[in-house]
Enzyme design. Structure first.
Site, PDB file in Angstrom:
ATOM      1  N   HIS A 144       0.908  12.043  -8.327  1.00 10.82           N
ATOM      2  CA  HIS A 144       0.583  11.168  -7.107  1.00 10.82           C
ATOM      3  C   HIS A 144       1.522  10.124  -6.916  1.00 10.82           C
ATOM      4  CE1 HIS A 144      -3.416  11.045  -4.873  1.00 10.82           C
ATOM      5  NE2 HIS A 144      -2.691  10.069  -4.135  1.00 10.82           N
ATOM      6  N   GLY A 150       8.319  11.314  -6.505  1.00  9.55           N
ATOM      7  CA  GLY A 150       9.601  10.638  -6.902  1.00  9.55           C
ATOM      8  C   GLY A 150      10.733  11.265  -5.981  1.00  9.55           C
ATOM      9  N   SER A 208      -4.009  14.464   5.619  1.00 10.90           N
ATOM     10  CA  SER A 208      -5.098  13.885   4.358  1.00 10.90           C
ATOM     11  C   SER A 208      -6.300  13.603   4.874  1.00 10.90           C
ATOM     12  CB  SER A 208      -4.405  12.492   4.136  1.00 10.90           C
ATOM     13  OG  SER A 208      -5.371  11.452   3.448  1.00 10.90           O
ATOM     14  N   TYR A 218       0.736  -1.140   0.018  1.00 12.12           N
ATOM     15  CA  TYR A 218      -0.212  -0.173  -0.122  1.00 12.12           C
ATOM     16  C   TYR A 218       0.878   1.199   0.088  1.00 12.12           C
ATOM     17  CZ  TYR A 218      -2.604   3.935   1.874  1.00 12.12           C
ATOM     18  OH  TYR A 218      -3.005   5.170   1.952  1.00 12.12           O
ATOM     19  N   GLY A 261       6.464  12.483   0.086  1.00  9.82           N
ATOM     20  CA  GLY A 261       5.275  11.473   0.004  1.00  9.82           C
ATOM     21  C   GLY A 261       6.056  10.432   0.890  1.00  9.82           C
ATOM     22  N   ASP A 279       5.609  17.323  -6.709  1.00 14.48           N
ATOM     23  CA  ASP A 279       6.057  16.248  -5.894  1.00 14.48           C
ATOM     24  C   ASP A 279       6.017  15.034  -6.871  1.00 14.48           C
ATOM     25  OD1 ASP A 279       3.693  14.835  -6.195  1.00 14.48           O
ATOM     26  OD2 ASP A 279       2.753  15.443  -4.236  1.00 14.48           O
ATOM     27  N   THR A 293      -7.353  17.664  -3.929  1.00 15.08           N
ATOM     28  CA  THR A 293      -6.606  16.742  -5.063  1.00 15.08           C
ATOM     29  C   THR A 293      -7.570  16.168  -6.143  1.00 15.08           C
ATOM     30  OG1 THR A 293      -5.335  15.718  -3.135  1.00 15.08           O
ATOM     31  CG2 THR A 293      -5.377  14.346  -4.828  1.00 15.08           C
TER      32      THR A 293
HETATM   33  C1  LIG Z   1       0.666   5.641   1.001  1.00 14.72           C
HETATM   34  C2  LIG Z   1       0.301   6.926   0.426  1.00 14.72           C
HETATM   35  C3  LIG Z   1      -1.015   7.489   0.480  1.00 14.72           C
HETATM   36  C4  LIG Z   1      -1.114   8.702  -0.003  1.00 14.72           C
HETATM   37  N1  LIG Z   1      -2.522   9.356   0.453  1.00 14.72           N
HETATM   38  C5  LIG Z   1      -2.862  10.482  -0.365  1.00 14.72           C
HETATM   39  C6  LIG Z   1      -3.763  11.335  -0.036  1.00 14.72           C
HETATM   40  O1  LIG Z   1      -4.656  10.925   1.059  1.00 14.72           O
HETATM   41  N2  LIG Z   1      -4.305  12.497  -0.585  1.00 14.72           N
HETATM   42  C7  LIG Z   1      -3.417  13.017  -1.455  1.00 14.72           C
HETATM   43  O2  LIG Z   1      -3.781  13.689  -1.999  1.00 14.72           O
HETATM   44  N3  LIG Z   1      -2.236  12.231  -1.868  1.00 14.72           N
HETATM   45  C8  LIG Z   1      -1.950  11.144  -1.289  1.00 14.72           C
HETATM   46  N4  LIG Z   1      -0.852  10.531  -1.477  1.00 14.72           N
HETATM   47  C9  LIG Z   1      -0.017  11.051  -2.710  1.00 14.72           C
HETATM   48  C10 LIG Z   1       1.197  11.804  -2.084  1.00 14.72           C
HETATM   49  O3  LIG Z   1       0.469  13.280  -1.547  1.00 14.72           O
HETATM   50  C11 LIG Z   1       2.034  12.609  -2.996  1.00 14.72           C
HETATM   51  O4  LIG Z   1       1.653  13.125  -4.221  1.00 14.72           O
HETATM   52  C12 LIG Z   1       3.163  11.342  -3.602  1.00 14.72           C
HETATM   53  O5  LIG Z   1       3.597  10.514  -2.616  1.00 14.72           O
HETATM   54  C13 LIG Z   1       4.562  12.041  -3.946  1.00 14.72           C
HETATM   55  O6  LIG Z   1       5.260  10.964  -4.650  1.00 14.72           O
HETATM   56  P1  LIG Z   1       6.531  10.160  -3.666  1.00 14.72           P
HETATM   57  O7  LIG Z   1       5.721   9.354  -3.017  1.00 14.72           O
HETATM   58  O8  LIG Z   1       6.937   9.541  -4.812  1.00 14.72           O
HETATM   59  O9  LIG Z   1       7.207  11.216  -3.150  1.00 14.72           O
HETATM   60  C14 LIG Z   1      -0.350   9.214  -0.935  1.00 14.72           C
HETATM   61  C15 LIG Z   1       0.620   8.588  -1.197  1.00 14.72           C
HETATM   62  C16 LIG Z   1       1.254   7.373  -0.694  1.00 14.72           C
HETATM   63  C17 LIG Z   1       2.640   6.986  -0.832  1.00 14.72           C
END
Ligand SMILES: Cc1cc2nc3c(=O)[nH]c(=O)nc-3n(C[C@H](O)[C@H](O)[C@H](O)COP(=O)(O)O)c2cc1C
Length: 389
Positions: free
Chosen positions: A282, A315, A110, A28, A336, A313, A158
């Site tokens: 995302h 990566g 979140s 997840y 993230g 964001d 989002t």
């Molecule tokens: C486990 C997980 C849960 C996430 N949940 C949300 C969320 O609830 N709302 C949202 O806008 N983005 C969510 N994201 C996206 C992050 O805000 C972000 O855009 C993303 O993780 C960036 O990529 P990175 O993990 O490679 O840095 C989630 C990402 C992950 C990894």
């Protein structure tokens, strides 16, 4: 264990996180969607950007602070919204919020968190709220008002998940919110006793139930407490610019659209009075085969001009990644998975370690580039014009 937790980069934290988490929770956290090309592309596009260092610029005193959405922050990045952090660590959102507060950077709650937003705000420094909309728009507005009243100064909406993403592994693993035990995930959990006792065990012991999505509109919450079906779904396939204008009208603080990749959408955002956009795919968890976020950034910046604050964001695993996004023109960067690895590896101390690693790496990268402040990071770090991205 010292403050380093034996981890010397984000990859070390992720290695530790993987060992600690049951496979279902790890996937997840870590995985993308479908064939995960968007996720891989985020990394390869960041890696493809190369620096041309500058020398003899006296980089003894480097200032990493930045103005983020109107306020000064110690670092040019913030912790982005990540739902279900409470499955990664007991009350994970609080550990994330506290570490962000200690580092003097903002934290984003979140919509899908497992704790009431007010509980998180109480532990946070500067705090933002990220929204996914519920089917009934009025009920969503109720949650937005709560975030406003609690003291969140910025609303992220989002937009890159108009329908639920295709995360096949979640179905295969049988993991979700709320956690529903089945044969496969019970074996998975039993072979990770540290997580079982330290996370699920804590919830059962202290609250007598599995973690659940917390920031539900009152009506849904009441129906669940009367035995209704938990796990209510977000629904935003009918969201359009009219709906966003309604939100804009009711939210008093700054409003930022997350998940923008097309310059045309940045133009619309500016026309509709938004304060900013986050260029993001995302983390490769929304549309597979989407453009890498870093590749989409320059065109969005051009479209935004000085009408919007543009963030990045997707990566980011190194301070050099932050430097690249800022040098292209992003005002700030959201973190993230990097801080989630820290959360799984060591709770609040692990998140602090992730923030420290990213900031040390950013500082070192800036020294090599001859940049004394984030304002010095511009496209010239990529070298003469013919080398520009
Ligand atoms: C486990 C997980 C849960 C996430 N949940 C949300 C969320 O609830 N709302 C949202 O806008 N983005 C969510 N994201 C996206 C992050 O805000 C972000 O855009 C993303 O993780 C960036 O990529 P990175 O993990 O490679 O840095 C989630 C990402 C992950 C990894």
């Amino acid at each position: 264990m010292s403050a380093s937790l034996g981890c010397w980069n984000i990859a070390d934290l992720s290695y530790k996180a993987r060992a600690r988490l049951p496979r279902g929770v790890w996937e997840y956290l870590e995985r993308g969607v479908e064939d995960e090309t968007g996720m891989d592309r985020n990394r390869s596009a960041l890696d493809a950007l190369t620096f041309v260092p500058r020398v003899a610029r006296n980089v003894e005193r480097i200032d990493l602070s930045a103005k983020l959405l109107g306020e000064r922050s110690a670092l040019p990045f913030a912790i982005g919204p990540t739902g279900a952090s409470g499955m990664i660590h007991y009350n994970g959102d609080i550990a994330l919020a506290r570490a962000a507060r200690s580092a003097d950077i903002p934290f984003t709650i979140s919509s899908a968190s497992t704790l009431d937003l007010e509980q998180i705000v109480a532990e946070a420094g500067r705090v933002w709220f990220q929204l996914y909309l519920w089917e009934n728009r009025e009920l969503s507005f109720e949650v937005v008002r709560r975030a406003q009243d609690a003291g969140c100064d910025t609303l992220f909406v989002t937009l890159d998940l108009p329908v639920p993403p295709n995360r096949e592994y979640l179905m295969r693993n049988g993991f979700g919110i709320p956690f529903k035990p089945n044969r496969q995930n019970v074996v998975d959990v039993l072979t990770h006793p540290r997580w079982l006792c330290g996370v699920i065990g804590q919830y059962l012991l202290r609250e007598g139930k599995f973690p659940q999505q917390a920031n539900l509109p009152r009506e849904l919450r009441q129906s669940i407490s009367k035995g209704g079906k938990p796990g209510a779904q977000f629904k935003q396939d009918n969201l359009d610019w009219v709906g966003l204008a309604e939100l804009r009208a009711m939210w008093r603080g700054k409003m930022v659209l997350k998940g923008i990749l097309h310059p045309g959408d940045a133009l619309l955002a500016a026309d509709r009075g938004m304060d900013g956009v986050i260029v993001s795919n995302h983390g490769g968890r929304a549309l597979d085969h989407s453009v890498a976020a870093i590749d989409a950034l320059p065109a969005v910046l051009d479209a935004a001009g000085d009408r919007l604050e543009v963030w990045f964001d997707s990566g980011v695993r190194r301070g050099s990644d932050v430097a690249k996004a800022l040098a292209l023109g992003a005002q700030g960067v959201l973190i993230g998975r990097a801080t989630l690895y820290g959360l799984a590896a060591g709770g609040e101390a692990g998140v602090a370690r992730a923030i420290a690693l990213l900031s040390q790496e950013l500082r070192r990268t800036m020294a090599y580039l001859g940049a004394n402040s984030v304002a010095d990071l511009d496209r010239s770090v990529f070298g003469p014009a013919h080398l520009l991205p």
